[in-house]
Design an enzyme around this catalytic site. Structure first.
Site, PDB file in Angstrom:
ATOM      1  N   ASN A   1      -2.676   5.358  -7.537  1.00  0.00           N
ATOM      2  CA  ASN A   1      -1.872   4.362  -6.831  1.00  0.00           C
ATOM      3  C   ASN A   1      -2.568   4.009  -5.527  1.00  0.00           C
ATOM      4  O   ASN A   1      -3.274   4.825  -4.947  1.00  0.00           O
ATOM      5  CB  ASN A   1      -0.480   4.923  -6.522  1.00  0.00           C
ATOM      6  CG  ASN A   1       0.417   3.890  -5.859  1.00  0.00           C
ATOM      7  OD1 ASN A   1       0.449   2.720  -6.272  1.00  0.00           O
ATOM      8  ND2 ASN A   1       1.148   4.282  -4.826  1.00  0.00           N
TER       9      ASN A   1
ATOM     10  N   HIS B   1      -1.540   2.624  -1.712  1.00  0.00           N
ATOM     11  CA  HIS B   1      -0.352   2.506  -0.864  1.00  0.00           C
ATOM     12  C   HIS B   1      -0.783   2.010   0.517  1.00  0.00           C
ATOM     13  O   HIS B   1      -1.718   2.561   1.112  1.00  0.00           O
ATOM     14  CB  HIS B   1       0.354   3.857  -0.744  1.00  0.00           C
ATOM     15  CG  HIS B   1       1.600   3.773   0.071  1.00  0.00           C
ATOM     16  ND1 HIS B   1       2.768   3.205  -0.410  1.00  0.00           N
ATOM     17  CD2 HIS B   1       1.855   4.135   1.347  1.00  0.00           C
ATOM     18  CE1 HIS B   1       3.687   3.236   0.536  1.00  0.00           C
ATOM     19  NE2 HIS B   1       3.166   3.796   1.602  1.00  0.00           N
TER      20      HIS B   1
ATOM     21  N   SER C   1      -4.200   3.953   1.636  1.00  0.00           N
ATOM     22  CA  SER C   1      -4.551   5.211   0.963  1.00  0.00           C
ATOM     23  C   SER C   1      -4.584   4.984  -0.536  1.00  0.00           C
ATOM     24  O   SER C   1      -3.732   4.275  -1.083  1.00  0.00           O
ATOM     25  CB  SER C   1      -3.493   6.285   1.246  1.00  0.00           C
ATOM     26  OG  SER C   1      -3.284   6.467   2.629  1.00  0.00           O
TER      27      SER C   1
ATOM     28  N   ASP D   1       4.801   8.564  -3.481  1.00  0.00           N
ATOM     29  CA  ASP D   1       3.703   8.400  -2.517  1.00  0.00           C
ATOM     30  C   ASP D   1       3.239   9.749  -1.957  1.00  0.00           C
ATOM     31  O   ASP D   1       2.709   9.808  -0.840  1.00  0.00           O
ATOM     32  CB  ASP D   1       4.100   7.452  -1.374  1.00  0.00           C
ATOM     33  CG  ASP D   1       4.449   6.058  -1.874  1.00  0.00           C
ATOM     34  OD1 ASP D   1       3.868   5.621  -2.880  1.00  0.00           O
ATOM     35  OD2 ASP D   1       5.326   5.410  -1.255  1.00  0.00           O
TER      36      ASP D   1
HETATM   37  C1  GAR Z   1      -0.901  -3.864  -1.905  1.00  0.00           C
HETATM   38  O1  GAR Z   1      -0.973  -4.028  -0.513  1.00  0.00           O
HETATM   39  C2  GAR Z   1      -0.564  -2.439  -2.258  1.00  0.00           C
HETATM   40  O2  GAR Z   1      -1.090  -1.516  -1.359  1.00  0.00           O
HETATM   41  C3  GAR Z   1       0.944  -2.469  -2.186  1.00  0.00           C
HETATM   42  O3  GAR Z   1       1.312  -3.701  -2.749  1.00  0.00           O
HETATM   43  C4  GAR Z   1       0.278  -4.647  -2.473  1.00  0.00           C
HETATM   44  C5  GAR Z   1      -0.063  -5.350  -3.768  1.00  0.00           C
HETATM   45  O4  GAR Z   1      -0.933  -6.420  -3.529  1.00  0.00           O
HETATM   46  N1  GAR Z   1       1.513  -1.384  -2.900  1.00  0.00           N
HETATM   47  C6  GAR Z   1       2.650  -0.791  -2.536  1.00  0.00           C
HETATM   48  O5  GAR Z   1       3.308  -1.134  -1.581  1.00  0.00           O
HETATM   49  C7  GAR Z   1       3.067   0.356  -3.434  1.00  0.00           C
HETATM   50  N2  GAR Z   1       4.110   1.107  -2.822  1.00  0.00           N
HETATM   51  P1  GAR Z   1      -1.652  -7.159  -4.743  1.00  0.00           P
HETATM   52  O6  GAR Z   1      -0.558  -7.499  -5.761  1.00  0.00           O
HETATM   53  O7  GAR Z   1      -2.219  -8.393  -4.138  1.00  0.00           O
HETATM   54  O8  GAR Z   1      -2.683  -6.237  -5.293  1.00  0.00           O
END
Ligand code: GAR
Length: 208
Positions: free
Chosen positions: A107, A109, A136, A145
């Protein structure tokens, strides 16, 4: 070639970074399937443009999280995944899913874990007055997480930043970090064992 399945809920810019890294030979794997819990996720368009099979598995209509997760396990297994990559997949996963793929489930985060697990990480970093923030990549365990962190990248927080500008800075770091870590995994350099992340036979130190 290792088979990568990516789970998304939204834009899929991290998915795109992984697709691009595979296409350019920087990541020795192939994205063989993309699964979204949202039918309107733009990442589905990105996958289709790249000729990658997609599946929408809406969480609506399932009696509970466990039964949704069981369907998700089946969908991932249909693609024959060696590595399962959560890339903005905005669902809390139960042990039904995590247990099926533990050790090959990553994942990303948007915080410097263990800080700011959960949602709204950019605003929370601003509200706390942090002068650094970041992203991370970690192995997924049953703790939200909370699995062992593999790698982080930092960004500076400026007085002019808001949640959107921080999200943008963090995204730029994510697009480098996530393909790199996926590459370590598919090259056989990265494992999870004894609740820790290992790279090249060395335990990665806990963060925080
Ligand atoms: C990213 O910033 C990722 O880190 C976050 O969602 C976004 C997805 O962006 N993930 C979380 O918050 C998970 N808890 P993307 O769809 O453009 O890859």
């Amino acid at each position: 070639m290792k088979r990568i399945v990516v789970l998304i809920s939204g834009s899929g810019s991290n998915l795109q970074a992984i697709i691009d890294a595979c296409g350019e030979g920087r990541l020795n794997g192939q994205v063989v399937g993309v699964i979204s819990n949202k039918a309107d996720a733009y990442g589905l368009t990105r996958a289709a443009t790249a000729g990658i099979a997609t599946q929408v598995l809406s969480h609506k209509g399932f009696a509970d999280r466990e039964s949704y997760d069981a369907a998700l396990v089946a969908a991932v297994n249909d693609f024959g995944a060696d590595l399962v990559v959560l890339a903005g997949f905005m669902r809390i996963l139960t042990p039904v899913f995590v247990g099926a793929f533990e050790g090959r489930l990553l994942n990303i985060h948007p915080s410097l874990l263990p800080k700011y697990k959960g949602l709204n990480t950019h605003q929370r970093a601003l509200d706390a007055g942090d002068n650094e923030h970041g992203v991370s990549v970690h192995f997924v365990t049953a703790e939200l997480d909370g699995g062992p962190v593999i790698a982080q990248a930092k960004v500076a927080v400026d007085s002019s930043d808001n949640a959107d500008s921080l999200a943008h800075k963090v995204h730029l770091k994510e697009h480098v970090l996530y393909p790199m870590v996926c590459g370590w995994f598919v090259d056989g350099r990265l494992q999870m064992g004894e609740g820790k992340a290992w790279l090249d036979g060395q335990v990665l130190p806990p963060c925080g």
